[in-house]
Design an enzyme around this catalytic site. Sequence first.
Site, PDB file in Angstrom:
ATOM      1  N   GLY A 281      46.660  43.476  50.895  1.00 49.32           N
ATOM      2  CA  GLY A 281      46.237  42.299  51.639  1.00 49.32           C
ATOM      3  C   GLY A 281      46.919  41.070  51.068  1.00 49.32           C
ATOM      4  N   ARG A 282      46.257  39.921  51.194  1.00 53.23           N
ATOM      5  CA  ARG A 282      46.865  38.678  50.752  1.00 53.23           C
ATOM      6  C   ARG A 282      47.056  38.636  49.231  1.00 53.23           C
ATOM      7  NH1 ARG A 282      43.031  37.367  54.507  1.00 53.23           N
ATOM      8  NH2 ARG A 282      41.556  36.732  52.896  1.00 53.23           N
ATOM      9  N   ILE A 283      46.021  39.041  48.487  1.00 57.02           N
ATOM     10  CA  ILE A 283      46.128  39.014  47.032  1.00 57.02           C
ATOM     11  C   ILE A 283      47.081  40.098  46.550  1.00 57.02           C
ATOM     12  CG2 ILE A 283      44.868  39.267  44.869  1.00 57.02           C
ATOM     13  CD1 ILE A 283      42.432  38.087  46.264  1.00 57.02           C
TER      14      ILE A 283
ATOM     15  N   THR B 217      40.277  43.442  39.574  1.00 55.94           N
ATOM     16  CA  THR B 217      39.783  42.071  39.731  1.00 55.94           C
ATOM     17  C   THR B 217      39.134  41.905  41.099  1.00 55.94           C
ATOM     18  OG1 THR B 217      41.963  41.351  40.536  1.00 55.94           O
ATOM     19  CG2 THR B 217      41.513  41.081  38.176  1.00 55.94           C
TER      20      THR B 217
ATOM     21  N   ARG C   6      45.703  51.307  53.771  1.00 57.56           N
ATOM     22  CA  ARG C   6      45.560  51.790  55.141  1.00 57.56           C
ATOM     23  C   ARG C   6      46.913  51.733  55.839  1.00 57.56           C
ATOM     24  NH1 ARG C   6      41.332  47.880  57.672  1.00 57.56           N
ATOM     25  NH2 ARG C   6      42.778  46.446  56.642  1.00 57.56           N
TER      26      ARG C   6
ATOM     27  N   ARG D 195      36.293  44.402  43.052  1.00 60.82           N
ATOM     28  CA  ARG D 195      34.872  44.711  42.985  1.00 60.82           C
ATOM     29  C   ARG D 195      34.684  45.991  42.192  1.00 60.82           C
ATOM     30  NH1 ARG D 195      34.982  40.345  44.501  1.00 60.82           N
ATOM     31  NH2 ARG D 195      33.853  39.287  46.201  1.00 60.82           N
TER      32      ARG D 195
ATOM     33  N   HIS E 145      34.371  37.918  35.288  1.00 54.90           N
ATOM     34  CA  HIS E 145      34.556  37.591  36.707  1.00 54.90           C
ATOM     35  C   HIS E 145      35.060  36.156  36.882  1.00 54.90           C
ATOM     36  CE1 HIS E 145      33.132  38.713  41.030  1.00 54.90           C
ATOM     37  NE2 HIS E 145      34.343  38.164  41.012  1.00 54.90           N
TER      38      HIS E 145
ATOM     39  N   GLU F 104      26.080  41.622  37.724  1.00 53.99           N
ATOM     40  CA  GLU F 104      26.577  40.359  37.179  1.00 53.99           C
ATOM     41  C   GLU F 104      25.496  39.290  37.285  1.00 53.99           C
ATOM     42  OE1 GLU F 104      30.255  39.302  39.047  1.00 53.99           O
ATOM     43  OE2 GLU F 104      31.252  41.183  38.515  1.00 53.99           O
TER      44      GLU F 104
END
Length: 325
Positions: free
Chosen positions: A153-155, A234, A175, A236, A285, A265
């Site tokens: 994705g973007r990250i 980084t 995917r 989940r 986090h 958390e």
Amino acid sequence: MKISILDDYHDTVRTLKCFSKLAGHEVEIWNDHVQEVGPLAQRLKDTEALVLIRERTKIQAPLLERLDKLRLISQRSVYPHIDIETCTRRGVIVSSSQHAGTPSYATAELTWGLILASMRRIPQQMAALKAGKWQIGVGNTVRGKTLGIFGYGRIGGAVAQYGKAFGMKVLVWAREASLARARADGYATAPSKEAFFETCDVITLHMRLVDATRGIVTAADLGRMKPTALIVNTSRAPLIAPGALVQSLKAGRPGMAAVDVYEEEPMRDVNHPLCTMENVVCTPHIGYVTREEYELQFTDIFDQILAYAAGAPINVVNPGALQKR
């Protein structure tokens, strides 16, 4: 309007430039973390608009049923911590910008920092030096090694660019639609999930936590990794099957891990297995915790409040609540 902001640990929000957007409203900011329903309901009993900092506090039915004045929850990103059904039933609008046009460069940068810190054993070397020791081992360079991006994705795309700049071979698994985007961007894709875990020297996870991705990294996947390999999370914690990471690290595959996210958390247990392992780098986090990222996030969050106050809510994830009101 009475606005409450939860979990601003370092009292940062009021120092942001965008905080001026709330001028004229009554704003209360809480710097500690409270999850118990009773104390939290007492704090928020007069709140009309509730601001959440990501997923730090769960907003579920037992709490919502006690907040008769609550009209809006404004936040950014995904919302697995919010009981959307109860919000809708009670007419509480949930506005959450999905920041579709911008990746979290802060998270991408932390990911890369954790990769370098782990491969060169920077935290361990720092601790040893402060203890009066000089060089405690030999690290590894990243140039020429294979960087695995799980979830393009973007990250993930930003981290792939960092890897390319450092001379790494980038390999993607995701995917099919994401694999197609990765190929279009010039990156190689793995022929299978099994080959991906077997081949990569560094694997970093970049996907949202939904039902389809919960536990998507299994113990078998981790067991295919090289004993010299590193896995970085980084995103989940539940992307990895419960207990699988600790068990796999103890078994020696992979040989290292870097973790910024946890099942529960805030995580303050100094005896947590990941915190006690010499081959694991742990951070609390902080992927999105930069002043620049906060400015981006809270600009969206406060704009959602202003839109609601003007009678035209935006980024509404539960339109059924509009009918209730």
